[in-house]
Every structure is written in structure tokens, then in C-alpha cells.
Motif scaffolding. Sequence first.
Motif, mmCIF file in Angstrom:
data_model
loop_
_atom_site.group_PDB
_atom_site.id
_atom_site.type_symbol
_atom_site.label_atom_id
_atom_site.label_comp_id
_atom_site.label_asym_id
_atom_site.label_seq_id
_atom_site.Cartn_x
_atom_site.Cartn_y
_atom_site.Cartn_z
ATOM 1 N N ILE A 150 2.440 -3.095 0.227
ATOM 2 C CA ILE A 150 2.885 -1.354 0.307
ATOM 3 C C ILE A 150 2.098 -0.496 -0.488
ATOM 4 C CG2 ILE A 150 4.852 0.030 0.208
ATOM 5 C CD1 ILE A 150 5.283 -2.537 0.881
ATOM 6 N N VAL A 151 1.635 -0.406 0.274
ATOM 7 C CA VAL A 151 -0.122 1.153 0.237
ATOM 8 C C VAL A 151 0.272 2.553 0.107
ATOM 9 C CG1 VAL A 151 -1.241 -1.048 0.939
ATOM 10 C CG2 VAL A 151 -1.029 0.993 2.646
ATOM 11 N N PRO A 152 0.272 3.219 -0.770
ATOM 12 C CA PRO A 152 0.117 4.407 -1.008
ATOM 13 C C PRO A 152 -0.850 5.488 -0.308
ATOM 14 C CG PRO A 152 -1.228 4.144 -2.842
ATOM 15 C CD PRO A 152 -1.084 2.885 -2.160
ATOM 16 N N GLU A 153 -0.925 6.635 0.134
ATOM 17 C CA GLU A 153 -1.820 7.574 1.129
ATOM 18 C C GLU A 153 -3.184 7.860 1.158
ATOM 19 O OE1 GLU A 153 0.370 10.897 3.037
ATOM 20 O OE2 GLU A 153 1.905 10.914 0.726
ATOM 21 N N SER A 154 -3.718 7.139 -0.191
ATOM 22 C CA SER A 154 -4.890 6.786 0.095
ATOM 23 C C SER A 154 -5.703 5.866 -1.033
ATOM 24 C CB SER A 154 -5.474 7.957 -0.779
ATOM 25 O OG SER A 154 -4.925 8.064 -2.031
ATOM 26 N N LEU A 158 1.819 -2.082 4.830
ATOM 27 C CA LEU A 158 2.142 -1.120 5.433
ATOM 28 C C LEU A 158 1.929 -0.578 4.698
ATOM 29 C CD1 LEU A 158 4.765 -3.580 5.207
ATOM 30 C CD2 LEU A 158 6.053 -2.112 6.636
ATOM 31 N N GLY A 159 2.797 1.256 5.166
ATOM 32 C CA GLY A 159 2.548 2.331 3.837
ATOM 33 C C GLY A 159 3.752 2.751 3.635
ATOM 34 N N ARG A 160 3.621 3.514 2.400
ATOM 35 C CA ARG A 160 4.819 3.892 1.757
ATOM 36 C C ARG A 160 4.953 5.199 2.828
ATOM 37 N NH1 ARG A 160 3.129 3.673 -2.938
ATOM 38 N NH2 ARG A 160 4.146 2.385 -4.045
ATOM 39 N N ARG A 161 4.693 6.117 2.855
ATOM 40 C CA ARG A 161 5.328 7.158 4.081
ATOM 41 C C ARG A 161 4.975 6.348 5.815
ATOM 42 N NH1 ARG A 161 7.133 10.407 0.604
ATOM 43 N NH2 ARG A 161 6.039 10.471 -1.139
ATOM 44 N N GLY A 162 6.268 7.133 6.154
ATOM 45 C CA GLY A 162 6.180 6.471 7.746
ATOM 46 C C GLY A 162 5.600 7.868 8.455
ATOM 47 N N SER A 163 5.528 7.977 9.676
ATOM 48 C CA SER A 163 6.214 9.061 11.211
ATOM 49 C C SER A 163 7.395 9.349 11.486
ATOM 50 C CB SER A 163 4.796 9.158 11.317
ATOM 51 O OG SER A 163 5.857 7.668 12.473
ATOM 52 N N GLN A 164 7.850 9.707 12.194
ATOM 53 C CA GLN A 164 8.781 9.921 13.114
ATOM 54 C C GLN A 164 9.487 8.706 12.953
ATOM 55 O OE1 GLN A 164 8.948 11.479 16.891
ATOM 56 N NE2 GLN A 164 11.488 12.738 17.044
ATOM 57 N N ASN A 165 8.951 7.660 13.377
ATOM 58 C CA ASN A 165 9.620 6.227 13.642
ATOM 59 C C ASN A 165 9.485 5.858 11.833
ATOM 60 O OD1 ASN A 165 11.777 6.894 15.653
ATOM 61 N ND2 ASN A 165 9.392 6.073 17.287
ATOM 62 N N PRO A 166 9.915 5.372 11.206
ATOM 63 C CA PRO A 166 8.731 5.265 9.922
ATOM 64 C C PRO A 166 8.227 4.075 9.537
ATOM 65 C CG PRO A 166 10.572 6.700 9.248
ATOM 66 C CD PRO A 166 10.274 6.688 10.882
ATOM 67 N N VAL A 167 7.870 3.421 9.265
ATOM 68 C CA VAL A 167 7.221 2.475 8.406
ATOM 69 C C VAL A 167 8.191 2.560 7.345
ATOM 70 C CG1 VAL A 167 5.783 0.386 7.244
ATOM 71 C CG2 VAL A 167 5.063 1.588 10.300
ATOM 72 N N SER A 183 0.174 7.438 6.246
ATOM 73 C CA SER A 183 -0.834 6.315 5.011
ATOM 74 C C SER A 183 -1.426 5.371 6.051
ATOM 75 C CB SER A 183 0.688 5.143 4.824
ATOM 76 O OG SER A 183 1.634 6.366 3.845
ATOM 77 N N THR A 184 -1.482 6.234 7.427
ATOM 78 C CA THR A 184 -1.966 4.526 8.183
ATOM 79 C C THR A 184 -3.657 4.829 8.060
ATOM 80 O OG1 THR A 184 -0.597 5.171 10.232
ATOM 81 C CG2 THR A 184 -3.194 4.387 10.613
ATOM 82 N N ARG A 185 -4.631 5.260 7.691
ATOM 83 C CA ARG A 185 -5.415 5.388 7.109
ATOM 84 C C ARG A 185 -5.708 4.310 5.812
ATOM 85 N NH1 ARG A 185 -11.158 7.763 8.271
ATOM 86 N NH2 ARG A 185 -12.313 7.162 6.499
ATOM 87 N N ILE A 199 -1.907 -8.570 8.954
ATOM 88 C CA ILE A 199 -0.898 -7.567 9.794
ATOM 89 C C ILE A 199 -1.231 -6.726 9.065
ATOM 90 C CG2 ILE A 199 0.560 -7.022 10.967
ATOM 91 C CD1 ILE A 199 -0.546 -9.806 12.432
ATOM 92 N N ALA A 200 -1.856 -5.463 10.125
ATOM 93 C CA ALA A 200 -1.482 -3.983 9.482
ATOM 94 C C ALA A 200 -0.844 -3.441 10.240
ATOM 95 C CB ALA A 200 -3.195 -3.412 9.568
ATOM 96 N N CYS A 201 0.458 -3.032 10.162
ATOM 97 C CA CYS A 201 1.589 -2.326 10.415
ATOM 98 C C CYS A 201 0.921 -0.416 10.559
ATOM 99 C CB CYS A 201 2.509 -2.181 10.148
ATOM 100 S SG CYS A 201 3.753 -4.217 10.132
ATOM 101 N N VAL A 202 0.460 0.103 11.563
ATOM 102 C CA VAL A 202 -0.070 1.636 11.927
ATOM 103 C C VAL A 202 1.229 1.709 12.571
ATOM 104 C CG1 VAL A 202 -2.295 0.760 11.521
ATOM 105 C CG2 VAL A 202 -1.232 0.597 13.941
ATOM 106 N N ASP A 203 1.840 3.627 12.369
ATOM 107 C CA ASP A 203 2.295 4.319 13.180
ATOM 108 C C ASP A 203 2.200 5.559 12.992
ATOM 109 O OD1 ASP A 203 2.995 5.202 10.010
ATOM 110 O OD2 ASP A 203 4.457 4.674 9.600
ATOM 111 N N GLY A 204 0.671 5.680 12.976
ATOM 112 C CA GLY A 204 0.222 7.097 13.038
ATOM 113 C C GLY A 204 0.097 8.390 12.286
#
Length: 281
Positions: free
Chosen positions: A156-160, A130-139, A20-22, A12-17
Amino acid sequence: MSGFNDMNNTVIACVDGSSSTRAVCEYAAWVAGKLEVPLALLHVLEKNEQPAVSDLTGTIGIDSREQLTQELVRIEGERSRLLMAQGRAILAGCAELLSQIGNPDVQQIQKHGSLDMILADLKDIRLMVLGRRGSQNPVGSNLESIIRLQKKPVMIVPESFSPPSKVMFAFDGSEESRRNLRRLTFSPLLQGIECHVVMVNGDVHTLEEARRSLQTTGISAISRLAEGRSVTEALCRYAADNSVDLIVMGAYGHSSLRRFFIGSNTTAMLEQTSVPLLMLR
């Protein structure tokens, strides 16, 4: 858009825009490819509290209060509709990205609720990313709660994204740590990757036994003792000094290594290393 049907053995890839999403998509695709299992995208709309209109003072007439209530309900409904549309666009964009890198058959899921509870309810998945960084409703802001509630591995992954070629397994000699090591020997995840079995302030004979258990299954393994004022410092320094690009370790147990993850120490680890973390449960 599908539901949680047929999620057995799925990554499962948890994406929030967020930023970290890519990387979440790319790491999830890498894991799913190594494990040869299906991949699904999950976008969660967090539940928001409804505006409290019943507490308005008596200076506002009944008709005015009813009108305000209706308007607030209309605005909230429109907001929910727009957020759902935005979520579907995020899922579609991620699916297109994954198709371009060789994953054309990706399940897309949108759910309402609390991310940590939704993930905790998943029974038959293989792993979540999941990404280490989230958006407005952050993961990212929910990571500690998510990891605590899970019975499945969490990455838990970084932004790249960088395809892991050197993995560090944090070993402490406990029974849980030995069990996690055995799980890795049966998994194709580490095949073809150099694995450093690292023990902080530990026993060299116990460490060597752990290395041999990996080596006998065809995993290229190196054992190392690390020292430091804290487990966090020792692991992060070793990862940085040895160009480790994936850290694998247990979370929330009773050994000294697992106690280190409780509370704010989880956040400290995530802040002190940009290396992806695979938490085994």
C-alpha cells in the motif's frame, strides 16, 4: 489489451487514475526491478446496479415504462462505454510513464467486477501494489477487504514515490513472523537496503536472533525494541524518528501484532503513517 494469461510471478499495479496512480506505477516498477519479474497494470471497472424501473407506480402507463427502460439501458450502455475508454486511457498513460522510466514491456489488463474479488482470484502473481487514495471508484476504499482476501503480499503506497533505502520489519516473535522473516532472507527485495527489525514490548534475545538471520544472508540489519501504548503508536513513531521509508509486516494472524490489523485498526495504521506498507500473507 490482454487478459490474465501468463501472470506467473508478476507484480500487479492497480491503477484507477487517482492521485496515487503515478506512485503506484513507480513503486511497482521498483519492486519488479528488485525481484527481476514482469510487471502488469490492472484497471477494474466496478459493477454497478442497474436502475430499478419495475418498481414504478401504476400511474405510469406500460408504453411509458418500456420507453423509460429502453432509455435507461441506452444511457447505462453509453456510460459503460465511456468508462471503458477512460480506463484504457489510464492504462495507456501508465504504460507510457513506465516505458519512460525503463519498463517498456508492461502488460495492460482491464476487468469488470469487484476489485477485491478479482485480486483474490489471482493465483500465481508475486505481489500487488495499490494506492492509499482512490478515485470515484476508489482503490483505497477497498483496502481492508483486499488485504483480508489475499494470499499474496500487498503493498500500500502513498501519493508520492521515494525509492526505499531504509526498511522496518515489524517482528513479534510468532511462528508466522519468523516465517515471514525467512521469506525475506530468500528474496532480493531487501538486498542493498538497511533493515531495522523492530519488536514492540518484546524480548531482546528473540529480537537479536531475528537480526542475525537477516545478517547471515547479507542483509544489513539492525535490531531495536520499541515501546508504546499500542503497536500502532510504537511502530509509527519508530518509523518517523528513524526516517524509515518502507514498513514490512504480516497481516491477519493470531498473534498480538496481527490482531492489531483486524477491523478499523488497519485504517488507523494507514492514517497514522504515510510510509508505504508491505503486508505479507
